[in-house]
Design a protein around this motif. Structure first.
Motif, PDB file in Angstrom:
ATOM      1  N   LEU A 190     -30.529 -88.688  45.642  1.00 11.07           N
ATOM      2  CA  LEU A 190     -29.612 -89.773  45.288  1.00 11.07           C
ATOM      3  C   LEU A 190     -28.194 -89.241  45.143  1.00 11.07           C
ATOM      4  O   LEU A 190     -27.232 -89.870  45.601  1.00 11.07           O
ATOM      5  N   LYS A 191     -28.046 -88.089  44.519  1.00 11.68           N
ATOM      6  CA  LYS A 191     -26.710 -87.502  44.344  1.00 11.68           C
ATOM      7  C   LYS A 191     -26.088 -87.159  45.704  1.00 11.68           C
ATOM      8  O   LYS A 191     -24.878 -87.291  45.901  1.00 11.68           O
ATOM      9  N   ILE A 192     -26.929 -86.717  46.634  1.00 12.73           N
ATOM     10  CA  ILE A 192     -26.423 -86.415  47.977  1.00 12.73           C
ATOM     11  C   ILE A 192     -25.908 -87.691  48.640  1.00 12.73           C
ATOM     12  O   ILE A 192     -24.821 -87.707  49.231  1.00 12.73           O
ATOM     13  N   LEU A 193     -26.678 -88.778  48.543  1.00  8.61           N
ATOM     14  CA  LEU A 193     -26.240 -90.048  49.124  1.00  8.61           C
ATOM     15  C   LEU A 193     -24.943 -90.523  48.467  1.00  8.61           C
ATOM     16  O   LEU A 193     -24.023 -90.991  49.155  1.00  8.61           O
ATOM     17  N   ASN A 229     -34.385 -97.127  36.553  1.00  6.75           N
ATOM     18  CA  ASN A 229     -34.297 -95.834  35.864  1.00  6.75           C
ATOM     19  C   ASN A 229     -33.240 -94.899  36.437  1.00  6.75           C
ATOM     20  O   ASN A 229     -32.834 -93.946  35.763  1.00  6.75           O
ATOM     21  N   VAL A 230     -32.806 -95.148  37.682  1.00  6.01           N
ATOM     22  CA  VAL A 230     -31.764 -94.275  38.238  1.00  6.01           C
ATOM     23  C   VAL A 230     -30.374 -94.771  37.854  1.00  6.01           C
ATOM     24  O   VAL A 230     -29.383 -94.097  38.121  1.00  6.01           O
ATOM     25  N   ASN A 243     -36.585 -95.486  49.230  1.00  2.00           N
ATOM     26  CA  ASN A 243     -37.789 -94.777  48.787  1.00  2.00           C
ATOM     27  C   ASN A 243     -37.522 -93.291  48.575  1.00  2.00           C
ATOM     28  O   ASN A 243     -38.109 -92.663  47.692  1.00  2.00           O
ATOM     29  N   ILE A 244     -36.635 -92.737  49.388  1.00  2.00           N
ATOM     30  CA  ILE A 244     -36.297 -91.314  49.242  1.00  2.00           C
ATOM     31  C   ILE A 244     -35.437 -91.090  48.006  1.00  2.00           C
ATOM     32  O   ILE A 244     -35.749 -90.250  47.153  1.00  2.00           O
ATOM     33  N   VAL A 245     -34.342 -91.838  47.883  1.00  2.00           N
ATOM     34  CA  VAL A 245     -33.365 -91.537  46.830  1.00  2.00           C
ATOM     35  C   VAL A 245     -33.821 -92.003  45.452  1.00  2.00           C
ATOM     36  O   VAL A 245     -33.419 -91.415  44.438  1.00  2.00           O
ATOM     37  N   PHE A 246     -34.652 -93.054  45.394  1.00  2.00           N
ATOM     38  CA  PHE A 246     -35.106 -93.509  44.088  1.00  2.00           C
ATOM     39  C   PHE A 246     -36.261 -92.686  43.546  1.00  2.00           C
ATOM     40  O   PHE A 246     -36.673 -92.860  42.402  1.00  2.00           O
ATOM     41  N   ASN A 247     -36.797 -91.793  44.362  1.00  2.00           N
ATOM     42  CA  ASN A 247     -37.864 -90.902  43.915  1.00  2.00           C
ATOM     43  C   ASN A 247     -37.382 -89.474  43.714  1.00  2.00           C
ATOM     44  O   ASN A 247     -38.170 -88.615  43.317  1.00  2.00           O
ATOM     45  N   ASP A 248     -36.103 -89.229  43.981  1.00  2.00           N
ATOM     46  CA  ASP A 248     -35.574 -87.868  43.882  1.00  2.00           C
ATOM     47  C   ASP A 248     -34.094 -87.953  43.521  1.00  2.00           C
ATOM     48  O   ASP A 248     -33.260 -88.301  44.357  1.00  2.00           O
ATOM     49  N   ARG A 249     -33.769 -87.649  42.286  1.00  2.00           N
ATOM     50  CA  ARG A 249     -32.384 -87.787  41.828  1.00  2.00           C
ATOM     51  C   ARG A 249     -31.424 -86.890  42.604  1.00  2.00           C
ATOM     52  O   ARG A 249     -30.260 -87.243  42.792  1.00  2.00           O
ATOM     53  N   GLN A 250     -31.909 -85.743  43.056  1.00  2.00           N
ATOM     54  CA  GLN A 250     -31.044 -84.857  43.821  1.00  2.00           C
ATOM     55  C   GLN A 250     -30.662 -85.497  45.151  1.00  2.00           C
ATOM     56  O   GLN A 250     -29.512 -85.404  45.595  1.00  2.00           O
TER      57      GLN A 250
END
Length: 210
Positions: free
Chosen positions: A92-95, A170-171, A83-90
């Protein structure tokens, strides 16, 4: 972060053939990988490498520190993390920056172990292009289905709504773009007996290239 893997692959002396199987979520990548595995080929499941990482205590601690509220004891709540990474691309990049170096080291070990074998080895990997790993593969196979079939599959399989599917899809790089970079595209929206025949023909062609 890909320096060691790239140098290693240059030393393969053209014996090991590494074939990537990829495709967006719900497009049938895992189905293709399973069919190939049942024919006796080695298929490295990159998703399973990631799953192992989530049992590593150092990694779990890093997840908890970086994404507060996603770790309970020594278990990562993957739904909360998604829920965190799929709502915020930044985010996601950190993960990705936390997981990709581990995956690259694992790939290095796999290639090193098999580099002098004159055999076909397959990578079952969803994020092949997103990680830039196509440069390490001799061939790239992309699984494909019409968009509505893809969406229905994911919603039924993962018990998610259309909005959640869109966030996940979409990601990722679109399958349309992946097909443009593929050596072979296989439409998996067909009866399994016909799909198997197509896979067998593909394997025969790859064997002839050895």
């Amino acid at each position: 972060m890909f320096f060691y893997a790239q140098a290693l692959l240059i030393t393969r002396v053209n014996k090991m053939k590494l074939i990537a199987i990829t495709g967006s979520i719900g497009c049938g990548k895992t189905t293709l990988a399973g069919m190939i595995r049942r024919q006796g080929y080695v298929v490295f499941d990159v998703d399973s490498w990631v799953r192992r990482l989530y049992f590593n205590k150092d990694f779990i601690k890093s997840i908890g520190d970086t994404f507060p509220g996603t770790v309970d004891g020594w278990a990562v709540d993957k739904r909360k993390l998604r829920n965190i990474v799929f709502n915020d691309r930044q985010q996601l990049k950190i993960l990705e920056s936390m997981t990709h170096p581990f995956l690259c080291r694992y790939l290095k070990r796999v290639v090193n172990k098999n580099s002098r074998c004159r055999n076909l080895f397959f990578l079952d990997i969803a994020l092949l292009f997103e990680m830039g790993w196509q440069k390490y593969c001799d061939r790239v196979i992309v699984a494909d289905v019409p968009y509505e079939v893809q969406k229905r599959r994911v919603m039924e399989r993962d018990n998610v709504g259309g909005d959640d599917f869109d966030k996940i899809n979409n990601v990722q790089m679109s399958n349309r773009d992946k097909k443009l970079l593929a050596d072979l595209v296989i439409n998996t929206d067909k009866p399994k007996n016909l799909l198997k025949l197509e896979v067998l023909a593909m394997l025969d062609g790859l064997e002839k290239e050895l």
